[in-house]
Each structure stands twice: as C-alpha cells, then as structure tokens.
Design a protein around this motif. Structure first.
Motif, PDB file in Angstrom:
ATOM      1  N   ILE A 107       0.841  -1.200   0.000  1.00  0.00           N
ATOM      2  CA  ILE A 107       0.000   0.000   0.000  1.00  0.00           C
ATOM      3  C   ILE A 107       0.875   1.249   0.000  1.00  0.00           C
ATOM      4  N   THR A 108       1.927   1.226   0.816  1.00  0.00           N
ATOM      5  CA  THR A 108       2.845   2.366   0.878  1.00  0.00           C
ATOM      6  C   THR A 108       3.528   2.591  -0.468  1.00  0.00           C
ATOM      7  N   LEU A 109       3.891   1.494  -1.131  1.00  0.00           N
ATOM      8  CA  LEU A 109       4.522   1.597  -2.448  1.00  0.00           C
ATOM      9  C   LEU A 109       3.585   2.258  -3.450  1.00  0.00           C
ATOM     10  N   VAL A 110       2.344   1.795  -3.514  1.00  0.00           N
ATOM     11  CA  VAL A 110       1.379   2.374  -4.449  1.00  0.00           C
ATOM     12  C   VAL A 110       1.130   3.843  -4.105  1.00  0.00           C
ATOM     13  N   ALA A 111       0.970   4.137  -2.815  1.00  0.00           N
ATOM     14  CA  ALA A 111       0.698   5.515  -2.386  1.00  0.00           C
ATOM     15  C   ALA A 111       1.853   6.456  -2.712  1.00  0.00           C
ATOM     16  N   SER A 112       3.059   5.931  -2.803  1.00  0.00           N
ATOM     17  CA  SER A 112       4.205   6.795  -3.100  1.00  0.00           C
ATOM     18  C   SER A 112       4.093   7.448  -4.476  1.00  0.00           C
ATOM     19  N   PHE A 113       3.286   6.847  -5.364  1.00  0.00           N
ATOM     20  CA  PHE A 113       3.143   7.397  -6.711  1.00  0.00           C
ATOM     21  C   PHE A 113       2.138   8.544  -6.759  1.00  0.00           C
ATOM     22  N   LEU A 114       1.524   8.851  -5.612  1.00  0.00           N
ATOM     23  CA  LEU A 114       0.712  10.063  -5.530  1.00  0.00           C
ATOM     24  C   LEU A 114       1.581  11.305  -5.640  1.00  0.00           C
ATOM     25  N   ASP A 115       2.865  11.151  -5.356  1.00  0.00           N
ATOM     26  CA  ASP A 115       3.802  12.283  -5.433  1.00  0.00           C
ATOM     27  C   ASP A 115       4.384  12.480  -6.825  1.00  0.00           C
ATOM     28  N   ASP A 116       4.055  11.585  -7.749  1.00  0.00           N
ATOM     29  CA  ASP A 116       4.574  11.722  -9.107  1.00  0.00           C
ATOM     30  C   ASP A 116       4.034  12.994  -9.753  1.00  0.00           C
ATOM     31  N   GLN A 117       4.819  13.609 -10.602  1.00  0.00           N
ATOM     32  CA  GLN A 117       4.431  14.857 -11.243  1.00  0.00           C
ATOM     33  C   GLN A 117       3.402  14.657 -12.346  1.00  0.00           C
ATOM     34  N   ASP A 118       3.317  13.462 -12.885  1.00  0.00           N
ATOM     35  CA  ASP A 118       2.393  13.198 -13.989  1.00  0.00           C
ATOM     36  C   ASP A 118       0.981  12.974 -13.448  1.00  0.00           C
ATOM     37  N   MET A 119      -0.010  13.676 -14.005  1.00  0.00           N
ATOM     38  CA  MET A 119      -1.389  13.574 -13.538  1.00  0.00           C
ATOM     39  C   MET A 119      -1.978  12.185 -13.780  1.00  0.00           C
ATOM     40  N   GLY A 120      -1.612  11.596 -14.900  1.00  0.00           N
ATOM     41  CA  GLY A 120      -2.112  10.260 -15.202  1.00  0.00           C
ATOM     42  C   GLY A 120      -1.649   9.229 -14.188  1.00  0.00           C
TER      43      GLY A 120
END
Length: 350
Positions: A107-120
């Motif tokens: 879950i933490t791994l998936v949530a870390s991609f909320l910080d990605d700059q790409d909206m998609g």
C-alpha cells in the motif's frame, strides 16, 4: 478398390461427425439471425471473475499481482508506471486471494506514486488505492492518506484526478482530525462542483452530502460562495444522476440546518452563499423542485418529492409555489409522497 474397402466403420463415423458439426454450426448461425440483437448489461469486475471460475476448483495464486508490485519502480517511464498501476487495480478487483495476501508495504509503495508529477500516474495510483480500500485490513492505512488526497484534489485541476480522488474518499471514513482541513478546502470543493465535468460533479456532490451530516462542517458548506447561475443545476435537462445527487445534498442540508443544535446559533451567511441560494427569501428552489416532479426519470421524481416534503414539514418554511397551485397539484405532490414506500427502497440504491 471395392466399395466395401472404402466404406469402413471408421470412415462412416468420421463423415457423420463432420456432417453433424456442419449441421450444428448452420443451426447456430440461423438461430443467431432469427434472434433479437443481444445487448448484454455490463458485469462488475468481481462478478465477472467469479463467473469464470471453475466450480469446486481451488483458486490458484497466479502470481500476477505480486509480479506487478515487484516491477513497480519510480525509475520506470511514465507509460510503464501507468500500465503497471492499472494492472494492479485490475488484479486487486479480480484476484481476491492475491489481493488479501498483499502487505501494508505494498500500500505504501502504491501511495508513493501520488507524489509523481504526472497527472495520469496520480489518477492511476488513486484508482489502485480505491481497489485496495475494499479490503478491510487496508482501510485504516488508506484513511491515513485522506489529508494528502484532499490536498491533491483541491490543489490540482485535472478531471481524472478529481474523479479518482473523490471516488476513493467517498468510500472512506473521514477521521475527525481532517475536519479543520476540510473547512479550509471547502471553497475548492465547491469550485469543482461548479466548474468540473459532470462525472466529477456527481462525485463531489456525494462527498458534500456525506460532509453535510457532520455538524461541525455544515455551516462551512452552507456559507460557501456560489455563482449566480447555481440554480441551473436543477434544470430538467441536466443528467439524471447529477440531479439525484444534487437533490440528495439539498435534502441533507435541509435536515441539518433545521436541527435544534444548528438553529440555536444565529449564523450569518454571505449574500451569494449556498444557504441563501437554496433557502433564502429570494430562493427559486421551490419552482425548480416542482418542475422536477414530472421528470422522465423516476429517481429524480422521488428525490424531488422527498425534498419538497422535508421543506414543507420544516417549521417556518413554506414552498410558495405549492400553495399557489391548484388543489389537484398539491394533492398529487403529497399524495405521491404518502405512497412512495417502494420507491423509497429503490432510491436507497442510488
């Protein structure tokens, strides 16, 4: 060569089998031509997965979900991240056993991609978290992400992010400690309601309807500034699901602001606040509600009748348009309300 040499038992069986197959194919084709067009209803992903399982056979771990999680890496390109996150979402919905076997680190791994700059990538990460939120043991850890999700939704103007984030929030319990942040972000949520896409509007209406049941958030919703054209949301030409969601919000607001606790405070509202537009002296809400009781969609009719009924029962509040119409319309409106037991149960499915 004699005829008896050609017509052996094996040859007869082969020819008969082939002829039978041709006959069955021809029969199937003719049946398809004669039958009406097949219009299947969309199947939920979970149901689709169950229907394709072999009865009495144990579900084996395909390893697909674990493989996708292991391959998820911030160094991948944008396309690869999106595809892997989408695959994770699909697997969580379809592969219950593998999804339940996941860990909090996943879950933490998936949530870390909320910080990605790409909206998609943000929206795909939100979709994946929404899928995981259906598993009880991950609920609390995902609820801890509510402040971050709220900030993402209100700070970024992206339709897919709005829809994915609000869908996720609508399935979570909002901790009391998030209420101060919600008060701060309420104008931004109202902006999504007024300017977002129809799908985003429905989702934010459902979210606001949930918040309207919180006593300490009710005034902040009521006092939000809205545009002069806000009542256009009640036009019969609006999509049915949008009308129902808006009417549910009005019902919740009406119930909330008439409670003794809320009435005990002398609240002051801005001139173009949601409260003044809906419940103020110059509100045109009653006219719009009356126009919706003849809407072609039954759910809209029922919900508009419920709102009329709630307002009519409210102390010190009258729907002027109802009192000015003839007795037959009044009889229709309130007679319909008295006979909506079955309709009420259908409405709960909205």
């Amino acid at each position: 060569m004699k005829v008896s040499d050609v017509i052996t038992t094996k040859n007869v069986v082969t020819v008969a089998t082939a002829a039978g197959a041709v006959y069955l194919v021809a029969k199937t084709v003719m049946a398809g031509i004669k039958s009406p067009p097949y219009n299947p209803e969309p199947l939920p992903l979970a149901r689709l997965a169950v229907e394709h399982q072999t009865p009495n056979m144990p579900v084996r771990d395909s390893g697909e979900l674990r493989g996708l999680l292991l391959s998820l890496n911030p160094r991948l390109d944008v396309f690869a991240k999106k595809m892997i996150l989408h695959g994770i979402t699909r697997c969580v919905y379809l592969l219950d056993t593998e999804a339940i076997a996941c860990t909090y680190e996943d879950i933490t791994l998936v949530a870390s991609f909320l910080d990605d700059q790409d909206m998609g990538i943000k929206s795909q990460a939100l979709n994946a978290l929404k899928a995981f939120s259906g598993i009880r043991k991950f609920k609390i850890s995902i609820q801890e992400l509510v402040p971050q999700i709220l900030e993402i939704i209100t700070n970024l103007w992206d339709n897919d992010v709005h829809i994915a984030g609000l869908r996720l929030l609508n399935g979570l319990q909002l901790p009391a400690e998030t209420h101060p942040l919600l008060k701060k972000l309420m104008p931004s949520l109202m902006e999504i309601l007024q300017l977002g896409s129809p799908v985003a509007q429905v989702q934010v209406l459902r979210f606001l309807s949930m918040l309207a049941q919180k006593e300490d958030l009710l005034y902040d919703i009521m006092n939000c500034q809205v545009c002069a054209e806000f009542m256009n949301f009640f036009q019969p030409s609006q999509p049915g699901n949008l009308l129902v969601a808006m009417l549910v919000l009005v019902e919740r607001l009406s119930e909330g602001h008439l409670t003794p606790h809320y009435q005990s405070v002398n609240w002051q509202y801005n001139e173009l606040s949601l409260h003044e537009v809906l419940f103020g002296e110059d509100s045109r809400l009653s006219d719009r509600l009356l126009s919706l009781i003849i809407h072609p969609e039954e759910k809209v009719q029922i919900q508009s009748l419920k709102v009329i009924y709630k307002l009519q029962l409210s102390e010190g509040m009258e729907i002027t348009a109802v009192s000015e119409t003839d007795s037959s319309l009044s009889s229709f409106v309130f007679g319909s309300i008295g006979n909506t037991t079955v309709a009420e149960s259908r409405l709960s499915e909205c």
